[in-house]
Design an enzyme around this catalytic site. Sequence first.
Site, PDB file in Angstrom:
ATOM      1  N   GLY A 243       1.127  -1.590  -0.535  1.00 30.40           N
ATOM      2  CA  GLY A 243       0.450  -0.355   0.523  1.00 30.40           C
ATOM      3  C   GLY A 243       1.071   1.569  -0.051  1.00 30.40           C
ATOM      4  CG  HIS A 244      -1.250   4.866   0.299  1.00 31.62           C
ATOM      5  ND1 HIS A 244      -2.357   5.841  -0.648  1.00 31.62           N
ATOM      6  CD2 HIS A 244      -1.760   4.306   1.539  1.00 31.62           C
ATOM      7  CE1 HIS A 244      -3.011   5.995   0.447  1.00 31.62           C
ATOM      8  NE2 HIS A 244      -2.645   5.341   1.294  1.00 31.62           N
ATOM      9  CG  ASN A 245       2.115   7.287   2.112  1.00 31.59           C
ATOM     10  OD1 ASN A 245       1.092   7.527   1.770  1.00 31.59           O
ATOM     11  ND2 ASN A 245       3.586   8.038   1.629  1.00 31.59           N
TER      12      ASN A 245
END
Length: 350
Positions: A243-245
């Site tokens: 997922g993002h980050n």
Amino acid sequence: MSTRLGELVERLGGRLIGDADIEVVGIAPLNDADASHITFLSNPKFRGQAAQTHAAALILSAADDEVVAADYQGARIVTANPYAYFARAAQFFAALHAHIAPAGIHPSASVDPTAQIAASASIGPFVAVEAGAVIEDGCVIDAGCFIGRDARVGSGTHFYPRVTFLAGCRIGARGIIHSGAVIGADGFGFANEGGVYIKIPQTGAVRIGDDVEIGANTSIDRGALADTVLEDGVKLDNQIQIGHNCHIGAHTAMAGCVGVAGSAIIGKYCTFGGAAMVLGHLTIADHVHISSGSMVSRSIREPGQYTGFYPLAKNAEWEKSAVIVRNLATMREKIRELEKTIKSLGDKPE
């Protein structure tokens, strides 16, 4: 194409016992190897098979050599880590027999005039390279790949067919990305207002270090504001979602179908068994090993092996069960103390 056994040992090290002039063409399993192959023994339980193998040479440890040498008639390469030696030997033979992609840009490729393509790079059929992208020395970009605006591909990196590497993403040297992987798609970011989801633009990118391998159909989302990061040496199997980050520490490895939710921070030298799940906004220490199918629902601050799985239940019921299980050891000690107390009362004379 063959190579002398002595040449192989000169390249990879180890102690050769036997004829250095034997010619070998590759590596084969213990049971299948013949006089043109080398093979390896990395588990003592296969010593019997190793003693009977027909391979020209056997890679093994000093401890196994003491047992096998009396019965095995071929050459032996003694090394501290036979499995790692096998891996390096396999790399050597794979390179020996590999097809070398021709340098240059295929006529069917679409390359923006502002993209920078090294002369030694190979750009295959129907590849698209957008404005400002940089592809460094010795890269191989196979058919149908897409490389987005201002992306950068480090030297010696190989994209297999149909890799999607979107705008602004970076990968270092000697990377491998397998077919169907998508690097830099939007992260799953939405704000809820009155039951309606409002999309949050994902303006970060994905930053990948050196010597990283990413499996087929794996997806790594770009960051919402800052970048999603994979440090050097990370190995991801097929069909993984990052997922993002997220930030994945150096030399961490994940087996197939692992899912890591956004903003998780994972340390160095960790391993994740297949289908393990990591919830978002957690921190996992270095040298943590998660068993297959486990769900990590809280941060892990200490290295070690962790396993956890519960049957599906309503959330309130599941949380109660989790608390009970977590406190079982303490409850057991209390029960033991109660048993001792009851026994001591029973032993007293009336």
